[in-house]
Design a protein around this motif. Sequence first.
Motif, PDB file in Angstrom:
ATOM      1  N   ARG A  89       0.834  -1.214   0.000  1.00  0.00           N
ATOM      2  CA  ARG A  89       0.000   0.000   0.000  1.00  0.00           C
ATOM      3  C   ARG A  89       0.869   1.265   0.000  1.00  0.00           C
ATOM      4  NH1 ARG A  89      -5.469   0.624   1.024  1.00  0.00           N
ATOM      5  NH2 ARG A  89      -6.105   2.701   1.727  1.00  0.00           N
ATOM      6  N   GLN A  90       2.036   1.159   0.637  1.00  0.00           N
ATOM      7  CA  GLN A  90       2.950   2.304   0.643  1.00  0.00           C
ATOM      8  C   GLN A  90       3.449   2.658  -0.754  1.00  0.00           C
ATOM      9  OE1 GLN A  90       4.988   1.405   5.040  1.00  0.00           O
ATOM     10  NE2 GLN A  90       6.177   1.193   3.184  1.00  0.00           N
ATOM     11  N   ARG A  91       3.412   1.698  -1.660  1.00  0.00           N
ATOM     12  CA  ARG A  91       3.871   1.954  -3.028  1.00  0.00           C
ATOM     13  C   ARG A  91       2.736   2.424  -3.929  1.00  0.00           C
ATOM     14  NH1 ARG A  91       8.922  -0.234  -3.744  1.00  0.00           N
ATOM     15  NH2 ARG A  91       9.006   1.372  -5.362  1.00  0.00           N
ATOM     16  N   GLN A  92       1.575   2.677  -3.372  1.00  0.00           N
ATOM     17  CA  GLN A  92       0.417   3.196  -4.102  1.00  0.00           C
ATOM     18  C   GLN A  92       0.142   4.594  -3.552  1.00  0.00           C
ATOM     19  OE1 GLN A  92      -2.418   0.214  -3.001  1.00  0.00           O
ATOM     20  NE2 GLN A  92      -1.508  -1.389  -4.286  1.00  0.00           N
ATOM     21  N   ARG A  93       0.723   5.627  -4.235  1.00  0.00           N
ATOM     22  CA  ARG A  93       0.783   6.953  -3.602  1.00  0.00           C
ATOM     23  C   ARG A  93       0.296   8.047  -4.543  1.00  0.00           C
ATOM     24  NH1 ARG A  93       7.093   5.798  -2.713  1.00  0.00           N
ATOM     25  NH2 ARG A  93       6.735   5.277  -4.901  1.00  0.00           N
ATOM     26  N   PRO A  94      -0.472   8.989  -4.030  1.00  0.00           N
ATOM     27  CA  PRO A  94      -0.780  10.174  -4.841  1.00  0.00           C
ATOM     28  C   PRO A  94       0.480  11.014  -5.025  1.00  0.00           C
ATOM     29  CG  PRO A  94      -1.595  10.453  -2.602  1.00  0.00           C
ATOM     30  CD  PRO A  94      -1.102   9.043  -2.703  1.00  0.00           C
ATOM     31  N   LEU A  95       0.453  11.874  -6.038  1.00  0.00           N
ATOM     32  CA  LEU A  95       1.602  12.733  -6.297  1.00  0.00           C
ATOM     33  C   LEU A  95       1.808  13.723  -5.161  1.00  0.00           C
ATOM     34  CD1 LEU A  95       0.937  13.506 -10.076  1.00  0.00           C
ATOM     35  CD2 LEU A  95       2.623  11.907  -9.128  1.00  0.00           C
TER      36      LEU A  95
ATOM     37  N   LEU B 242      -2.003  17.459 -14.179  1.00  0.00           N
ATOM     38  CA  LEU B 242      -2.720  16.505 -13.323  1.00  0.00           C
ATOM     39  C   LEU B 242      -2.575  16.975 -11.882  1.00  0.00           C
ATOM     40  CD1 LEU B 242      -4.234  13.733 -13.087  1.00  0.00           C
ATOM     41  CD2 LEU B 242      -2.002  12.728 -12.581  1.00  0.00           C
ATOM     42  N   PRO B 243      -3.645  17.497 -11.275  1.00  0.00           N
ATOM     43  CA  PRO B 243      -3.559  17.994  -9.895  1.00  0.00           C
ATOM     44  C   PRO B 243      -3.302  16.852  -8.900  1.00  0.00           C
ATOM     45  CG  PRO B 243      -5.509  18.840 -11.012  1.00  0.00           C
ATOM     46  CD  PRO B 243      -4.960  17.749 -11.872  1.00  0.00           C
ATOM     47  N   VAL B 244      -2.798  17.200  -7.742  1.00  0.00           N
ATOM     48  CA  VAL B 244      -2.529  16.217  -6.690  1.00  0.00           C
ATOM     49  C   VAL B 244      -3.819  15.523  -6.273  1.00  0.00           C
ATOM     50  CG1 VAL B 244      -1.788  15.931  -4.292  1.00  0.00           C
ATOM     51  CG2 VAL B 244      -0.464  17.377  -5.852  1.00  0.00           C
ATOM     52  N   GLU B 245      -4.891  16.290  -6.132  1.00  0.00           N
ATOM     53  CA  GLU B 245      -6.158  15.695  -5.707  1.00  0.00           C
ATOM     54  C   GLU B 245      -6.671  14.672  -6.717  1.00  0.00           C
ATOM     55  OE1 GLU B 245      -7.915  15.722  -2.896  1.00  0.00           O
ATOM     56  OE2 GLU B 245      -6.125  16.735  -2.132  1.00  0.00           O
ATOM     57  N   GLU B 246      -6.474  14.957  -8.018  1.00  0.00           N
ATOM     58  CA  GLU B 246      -6.899  14.005  -9.041  1.00  0.00           C
ATOM     59  C   GLU B 246      -6.054  12.721  -8.978  1.00  0.00           C
ATOM     60  OE1 GLU B 246      -9.007  12.444 -12.404  1.00  0.00           O
ATOM     61  OE2 GLU B 246      -9.420  13.819 -10.743  1.00  0.00           O
ATOM     62  N   SER B 247      -4.768  12.876  -8.710  1.00  0.00           N
ATOM     63  CA  SER B 247      -3.923  11.677  -8.578  1.00  0.00           C
ATOM     64  C   SER B 247      -4.359  10.844  -7.375  1.00  0.00           C
ATOM     65  CB  SER B 247      -2.451  12.074  -8.450  1.00  0.00           C
ATOM     66  OG  SER B 247      -2.157  12.623  -7.167  1.00  0.00           O
ATOM     67  N   ARG B 248      -4.812  11.504  -6.299  1.00  0.00           N
ATOM     68  CA  ARG B 248      -5.303  10.766  -5.124  1.00  0.00           C
ATOM     69  C   ARG B 248      -6.575   9.997  -5.475  1.00  0.00           C
ATOM     70  NH1 ARG B 248      -4.967  14.513  -1.821  1.00  0.00           N
ATOM     71  NH2 ARG B 248      -3.110  13.811  -0.711  1.00  0.00           N
ATOM     72  N   ARG B 249      -7.452  10.623  -6.253  1.00  0.00           N
ATOM     73  CA  ARG B 249      -8.681   9.932  -6.672  1.00  0.00           C
ATOM     74  C   ARG B 249      -8.352   8.695  -7.491  1.00  0.00           C
ATOM     75  NH1 ARG B 249     -11.503   8.762 -10.819  1.00  0.00           N
ATOM     76  NH2 ARG B 249     -10.047   9.833 -12.230  1.00  0.00           N
ATOM     77  N   ILE B 250      -7.389   8.818  -8.401  1.00  0.00           N
ATOM     78  CA  ILE B 250      -7.012   7.686  -9.251  1.00  0.00           C
ATOM     79  C   ILE B 250      -6.463   6.542  -8.403  1.00  0.00           C
ATOM     80  CG2 ILE B 250      -5.387   6.919 -11.025  1.00  0.00           C
ATOM     81  CD1 ILE B 250      -5.615   9.754 -12.248  1.00  0.00           C
ATOM     82  N   VAL B 251      -5.588   6.847  -7.452  1.00  0.00           N
ATOM     83  CA  VAL B 251      -5.000   5.816  -6.598  1.00  0.00           C
ATOM     84  C   VAL B 251      -6.078   5.150  -5.746  1.00  0.00           C
ATOM     85  CG1 VAL B 251      -3.468   5.417  -4.630  1.00  0.00           C
ATOM     86  CG2 VAL B 251      -2.692   6.807  -6.565  1.00  0.00           C
TER      87      VAL B 251
ATOM     88  N   VAL C 148      -4.446   2.802 -13.738  1.00  0.00           N
ATOM     89  CA  VAL C 148      -3.835   4.074 -13.323  1.00  0.00           C
ATOM     90  C   VAL C 148      -3.323   4.828 -14.544  1.00  0.00           C
ATOM     91  CG1 VAL C 148      -1.918   5.095 -12.027  1.00  0.00           C
ATOM     92  CG2 VAL C 148      -3.258   3.248 -11.016  1.00  0.00           C
ATOM     93  N   GLU C 149      -2.661   4.117 -15.456  1.00  0.00           N
ATOM     94  CA  GLU C 149      -2.179   4.767 -16.680  1.00  0.00           C
ATOM     95  C   GLU C 149      -3.345   5.353 -17.474  1.00  0.00           C
ATOM     96  OE1 GLU C 149       0.101   2.085 -19.000  1.00  0.00           O
ATOM     97  OE2 GLU C 149       1.678   1.820 -17.498  1.00  0.00           O
TER      98      GLU C 149
ATOM     99  N   GLU D 137       5.609   5.809 -11.956  1.00  0.00           N
ATOM    100  CA  GLU D 137       6.416   4.991 -11.060  1.00  0.00           C
ATOM    101  C   GLU D 137       6.221   5.413  -9.603  1.00  0.00           C
ATOM    102  OE1 GLU D 137       8.354   2.155 -11.698  1.00  0.00           O
ATOM    103  OE2 GLU D 137       7.025   2.402 -13.417  1.00  0.00           O
ATOM    104  N   TRP D 138       5.935   6.675  -9.385  1.00  0.00           N
ATOM    105  CA  TRP D 138       5.654   7.114  -8.015  1.00  0.00           C
ATOM    106  C   TRP D 138       4.270   6.654  -7.574  1.00  0.00           C
ATOM    107  CZ3 TRP D 138       8.040   9.108  -3.887  1.00  0.00           C
ATOM    108  CH2 TRP D 138       7.247   9.606  -2.861  1.00  0.00           C
ATOM    109  N   MET D 139       3.271   6.832  -8.434  1.00  0.00           N
ATOM    110  CA  MET D 139       1.894   6.532  -8.066  1.00  0.00           C
ATOM    111  C   MET D 139       1.633   5.029  -7.957  1.00  0.00           C
ATOM    112  SD  MET D 139      -0.106   9.257 -10.502  1.00  0.00           S
ATOM    113  CE  MET D 139      -1.726   8.614 -10.102  1.00  0.00           C
ATOM    114  N   TRP D 140       2.150   4.278  -8.917  1.00  0.00           N
ATOM    115  CA  TRP D 140       1.763   2.858  -8.970  1.00  0.00           C
ATOM    116  C   TRP D 140       2.826   2.068  -9.750  1.00  0.00           C
ATOM    117  CZ3 TRP D 140      -3.096   1.826  -6.670  1.00  0.00           C
ATOM    118  CH2 TRP D 140      -3.486   0.478  -6.644  1.00  0.00           C
TER     119      TRP D 140
END
Length: 718
Positions: A314-320, A335-344, A361-362, A397-400
């Motif tokens: 789970r630690q490797r599944q991270r929003p920007l 791509l806003p941080v909040e949108e990256s959190r929604r995707i994750v 995710v891609e 690679e950071w997000m997923w």
Amino acid sequence: MSAAHPDLADEQHYIDRAYAFLEETRAAASKMRNLVEVGRGGTNQARFEREVIYDTMVSRLSQLQLGDAALCFGRIDFADGEAPGEVANRDDSGTFYIGRIAVADDEQEPVIVDWRAPVAEAFYRATGRQPMGLARRRHFATRGRNLLSIEDELFGDALAALGIDDDDGRPTLKGHGALITALETARTGKLGDIVATIQGEQDEIIRAELPGVLVVQGGPGTGKTVVALHRAAYLLYTYRFPLEGQGVLVVGPNRLFLNYIDQVLPSLGEAGVELVVLADLVADPVRVAGYDKGMAARIKGDLRMATLLQRAVRQRQRPLREPLVVGYGIQHLRLPVEESRRIVDEARRRYRKHNAGRRFVEQQLFESLARRGHGELDPAEVRERLRHTLEVRMALEWMWPVLTPAQFLHDFFGSKALLRLAAKGILTDDEWSSLHRKRSDDLDGVVWTNDDAPLLDEARALLGPKPRSKRQRQRILAETGIPDDEVRTYGHIVVDEAQDLSPMQLRMLNRRSLNGSMTIVGDIAQSTGQWAHATWDEILEHLPDRRPPRREELSIGYRLPAPIMDVAARVLREAAPQLDPPASVREDGAEPTWIAADADALAEVVVRTAVDELDELGIGSVAVISPDSIVDALAEALDAAGVDYGRATRHGLESPITLVPVSLVKGLELDGSVVVEPAAILEEEVQGARALYVALTRATKRLAVVHARPLPDVLDAR
């Protein structure tokens, strides 16, 4: 010399006849194989059918190759009208010859009955109180194709006619002469089958029903290993469909043990069973060698590791941490941080296995970028133009990240920050610190330990395989018969020396059980590792529970002579006071010898003792069983003396004298053993008293104990 049995010549003629029919069957099978041409050409169905026929013929031929093993080892005569009605017998004589494999004559009438057939059960189980319809049981002693002697047992009216009472119902030895002869035969460095001398309590376990978990507790020399292997052969015979397709797996504690047992199942005509150590079941190719020590070994086997690894994934599944901004022609896509959190968060919700979520995710990332551009942007075109840019690759690679189990664990164990974060509330600082190790720049060069194997397997269960194309997935399925996102499962699993398996190792085995059918074999008194268990209940709680487990105990010791068992029993009272030692059937035997040595001359005395013990045996093998700390010193002394010896870790048990660390000797048997420095074994091993008990119970004929330090109290009362 006693007179030859009056039926010896007739029985030899029958055995010769059986071999003749076996040769005819082998020739017919070879001829059929030559008619099957496996190769290119024709339809896929035709090629498949040819390969199936070819594989069947090869399997049949392997079953017909007996080598020096006896084809027929006995005969049973049923009393009038007592033969099982469902068994065809052309002359209705009620006589059946029992052997290693079934052999039929030209008219397909049985000449030899397979030992696993239902009618053969009486050969192993009949007693005076329960003759199972027998009038006589006959045991053959053979050498190759030659019948040497015959031993008869009579039942019921046949016994009464001689004025002899039936037995009183106590456990009795079947074919006592053949059994003792087999036990006293010199060891070859390979475990042999016991198909000719299976005893009643052993046969009950071998023929136990398939479903559920069967636990077999057995002390040293009770035959638990060979019983488990014969059970695998019996189950394949009785439940050929579906087990041949589902597979049977045998798991041993180490490769020395697997090398020791690898001839048993082929000698019984079953060459398709997989023999593995747990590390062999790790799906991804990694190098595994050695074991962890101390706290690291203990923690890696702890069930808390499953939760720890879940958190680590789970630690490797991270929003920007900051918005992704990437150039696209004359504009910038964002791509806003909040949108990256929604995707994750959405990917976590949708996908059970980590790597399976990467494509989602891609897809979401490129769709989000396309929505935020000026005009009507096509997400597929955005993907094609941006997927190789450094900014996008780093964001993904950071997000997923896509991870293999080795990559994941290597990163995790190499970062104190990741360990500390995942371990919060689960492990103490000392516990998670024991998992840390320096990162390597060359992942392919990393050597994992056997204690890492269940963690790599757990990681594979959490991560899943790397994303592959449809064509790649189809190729993997065609080559292995298993979808690449599934773990290979088995219709039956046999686990030997199970008493030392950790919860994580047991979890790994549980994952591979197709339907909960397992045979678990071991001896609680021989639990010597970091996860030595006090009861079988501790083990069963981690295994399939679809049915209530069944428990059996082997109580008769066949391997150890009584004088050696008496010494070991004293250690057992300290090692596992709740257990009774096996009752040895071999009351006679050489008394153990006790040899004191000066500390400076210990190695030389050990060498001399090993050579003397081998001379006393005449023919056979001797193990020098040593504390791990002085194995190298003993090897140097053996080299200096010019002794022909082998090291178990390199040469197996093929040499007349074998140097074996006490940590690897479990499950092995030799004609003689020299146990070195018992006090050091007690001190160095995690379960010292149990390790010493194991060391003292390896010999079938002679035991010598060499020591420079005072003998432990448990042995000094000799």
